[in-house]
Design an enzyme around this catalytic site. Structure first.
Site, PDB file in Angstrom:
ATOM      1  CE1 TYR A 151      -4.110   1.959   0.761  1.00 24.56           C
ATOM      2  CE2 TYR A 151      -2.714   3.114   2.337  1.00 24.56           C
ATOM      3  CZ  TYR A 151      -3.896   3.026   1.618  1.00 24.56           C
ATOM      4  OH  TYR A 151      -4.859   4.009   1.757  1.00 24.56           O
ATOM      5  CE  LYS A 155      -3.740   4.771  -1.527  1.00 26.40           C
ATOM      6  NZ  LYS A 155      -4.781   5.283  -2.430  1.00 26.40           N
TER       7      LYS A 155
HETATM    8  P1  NAP Z   1     -13.487   2.136   0.904  1.00 22.86           P
HETATM    9  O1  NAP Z   1     -14.565   2.633   1.801  1.00 22.86           O
HETATM   10  O2  NAP Z   1     -12.942   0.768   1.108  1.00 22.86           O
HETATM   11  O3  NAP Z   1     -13.970   2.310  -0.616  1.00 22.86           O
HETATM   12  C1  NAP Z   1     -13.135   1.891  -1.660  1.00 22.86           C
HETATM   13  C2  NAP Z   1     -13.759   2.236  -2.984  1.00 22.86           C
HETATM   14  O4  NAP Z   1     -12.900   1.746  -4.028  1.00 22.86           O
HETATM   15  C3  NAP Z   1     -15.118   1.618  -3.179  1.00 22.86           C
HETATM   16  O5  NAP Z   1     -15.957   2.516  -3.843  1.00 22.86           O
HETATM   17  C4  NAP Z   1     -14.827   0.409  -4.071  1.00 22.86           C
HETATM   18  O6  NAP Z   1     -15.927   0.148  -4.904  1.00 22.86           O
HETATM   19  C5  NAP Z   1     -13.669   0.938  -4.915  1.00 22.86           C
HETATM   20  N1  NAP Z   1     -12.856  -0.162  -5.445  1.00 22.86           N
HETATM   21  C6  NAP Z   1     -12.084  -1.031  -4.766  1.00 22.86           C
HETATM   22  N2  NAP Z   1     -11.532  -1.930  -5.601  1.00 22.86           N
HETATM   23  C7  NAP Z   1     -11.975  -1.625  -6.845  1.00 22.86           C
HETATM   24  C8  NAP Z   1     -11.792  -2.203  -8.134  1.00 22.86           C
HETATM   25  N3  NAP Z   1     -11.002  -3.283  -8.323  1.00 22.86           N
HETATM   26  N4  NAP Z   1     -12.402  -1.639  -9.188  1.00 22.86           N
HETATM   27  C9  NAP Z   1     -13.216  -0.557  -9.025  1.00 22.86           C
HETATM   28  N5  NAP Z   1     -13.426   0.032  -7.832  1.00 22.86           N
HETATM   29  C10 NAP Z   1     -12.829  -0.504  -6.763  1.00 22.86           C
HETATM   30  O7  NAP Z   1     -12.217   3.113   0.957  1.00 22.86           O
HETATM   31  P2  NAP Z   1     -12.083   4.642   1.419  1.00 22.86           P
HETATM   32  O8  NAP Z   1     -11.692   4.643   2.839  1.00 22.86           O
HETATM   33  O9  NAP Z   1     -13.233   5.421   0.964  1.00 22.86           O
HETATM   34  O10 NAP Z   1     -10.766   5.049   0.593  1.00 22.86           O
HETATM   35  C11 NAP Z   1     -10.812   5.765  -0.621  1.00 22.86           C
HETATM   36  C12 NAP Z   1      -9.388   6.127  -1.009  1.00 22.86           C
HETATM   37  O11 NAP Z   1      -8.784   6.901   0.023  1.00 22.86           O
HETATM   38  C13 NAP Z   1      -8.475   4.923  -1.226  1.00 22.86           C
HETATM   39  O12 NAP Z   1      -7.575   5.169  -2.289  1.00 22.86           O
HETATM   40  C14 NAP Z   1      -7.720   4.835   0.075  1.00 22.86           C
HETATM   41  O13 NAP Z   1      -6.478   4.194  -0.098  1.00 22.86           O
HETATM   42  C15 NAP Z   1      -7.569   6.301   0.401  1.00 22.86           C
HETATM   43  N6  NAP Z   1      -7.332   6.545   1.821  1.00 22.86           N
HETATM   44  C16 NAP Z   1      -8.264   6.228   2.748  1.00 22.86           C
HETATM   45  C17 NAP Z   1      -8.001   6.492   4.076  1.00 22.86           C
HETATM   46  C18 NAP Z   1      -8.996   6.198   5.166  1.00 22.86           C
HETATM   47  O14 NAP Z   1      -8.659   6.414   6.331  1.00 22.86           O
HETATM   48  N7  NAP Z   1     -10.178   5.741   4.877  1.00 22.86           N
HETATM   49  C19 NAP Z   1      -6.775   7.050   4.463  1.00 22.86           C
HETATM   50  C20 NAP Z   1      -5.849   7.350   3.486  1.00 22.86           C
HETATM   51  C21 NAP Z   1      -6.127   7.102   2.165  1.00 22.86           C
HETATM   52  P3  NAP Z   1     -16.554  -1.307  -5.232  1.00 22.86           P
HETATM   53  O15 NAP Z   1     -16.280  -2.201  -4.068  1.00 22.86           O
HETATM   54  O16 NAP Z   1     -18.002  -0.944  -5.430  1.00 22.86           O
HETATM   55  O17 NAP Z   1     -15.886  -1.725  -6.485  1.00 22.86           O
END
Ligand code: NAP
Length: 243
Positions: A151, A155
């Protein structure tokens, strides 16, 4: 001005928040993920507030599918002005036990799909001499994190990719920036469990997790006319965790 914005991972969490915000900013939003039902409920939410949204399913782990999806959306919508690469996954494990499969799976969704989508929108953005590319990284890409070699590598890669795009495409009126969230309340962080999140909150100067809306606000600014002279930057939105 009403633009066409494409948001990946728009079915839930941060991507859903970004899509709703960009729609409320007046843009038409193309919602992308693998899950049609969930995307349609975000679309309904946007439309019930007077916004405009389209749904496109795509598995971003497949590079050819990403390229085809960008081509299709560009043809259907006639352009993509704002690209937000937000979708991401984790497959955590300490390096000694991390499999090649888990490394490759995370790199495919979190980095290669970002590269393919950016390459896919570049030509039409150049033609229009206006574009906004906003890639969602993580503070893990800045400082690393035990158990997240895959990851963190992806990133950090997103940051290098984005800075390069900023340099290559700046003369064409295209900006490229990164938003690096800290701990944000979504399904991704829920999976860490209450104890880990409680400990994390103690280390965050603002003493709480962030919200998808707070990430969406940063994306909205970078996508706006006001953000037009900001490019190649990493905007960390983490309650002060990494400062
Ligand atoms: P999440 O709730 O797990 O949502 C992930 C999203 O990505 C979902 O809409 C999922 O949609 C989509 N996705 C995953 N695999 C996919 C694939 N193979 N093809 C198409 N879509 C896919 O994650 P989140 O927390 O909202 O995170 C969003 C972004 O922010 C990510 O890049 C994550 O690394 C980054 N981030 C998050 C945090 C945090 O604390 N939450 C911190 C730092 C960075 P489907 O399952 O419907 O396909």
């Amino acid at each position: 001005m009403r633009r066409v914005a494409l948001v990946t991972g728009a079915s839930r969490g941060i991507g859903r928040g970004i899509a709703i915000r960009l729609a409320s900013d007046g843009h038409r939003v193309v919602l992308v993920s693998r899950t049609r039902d969930a995307l349609e409920s975000v679309q309904a939410e946007i439309e019930s507030s007077g916004g405009s949204a389209a749904v496109v399913t795509c598995d971003l782990s497949d590079g050819e599918a990403v390229a085809a999806m960008i081509e299709q959306v560009t043809s259907d919508e006639e352009r993509i002005d704002i690209l937000v690469n937000n979708a991401g996954i984790t497959r955590d494990g300490l390096i000694l036990r991390m499999s090649d499969e888990d490394f490759d799976a995370v790199l495919a969704v979190n980095l290669r799909s970002v590269f393919v989508a950016c390459r896919g929108v570049a030509r039409t953005m150049m033609r229009g001499r206006w574009g906004r590319i906003i890639n969602i990284s993580s503070v893990t890409g800045l400082v690393g994190n035990p158990g997240q070699a895959n990851y963190a590598a992806a990133k950090a890669g997103v940051i290098g990719l984005t800075k390069t795009i900023a340099k290559e495409l700046g003369s064409k009126g295209i900006t490229a920036n990164v938003v690096a969230p800290g701990f944000i309340g979504t399904e991704m962080t829920e999976a860490l469990g209450e104890q880990v999140l409680g400990e994390a909150s103690k280390r965050i100067p603002l003493k709480r997790l962030g919200t998808p809306e707070e990430i969406a606000g940063a994306v909205s600014y970078l996508a706006s006319e006001d953000g037009g002279y900001v490019t190649g930057q990493v905007l960390t939105v983490d309650g002060g965790l990494v400062c």
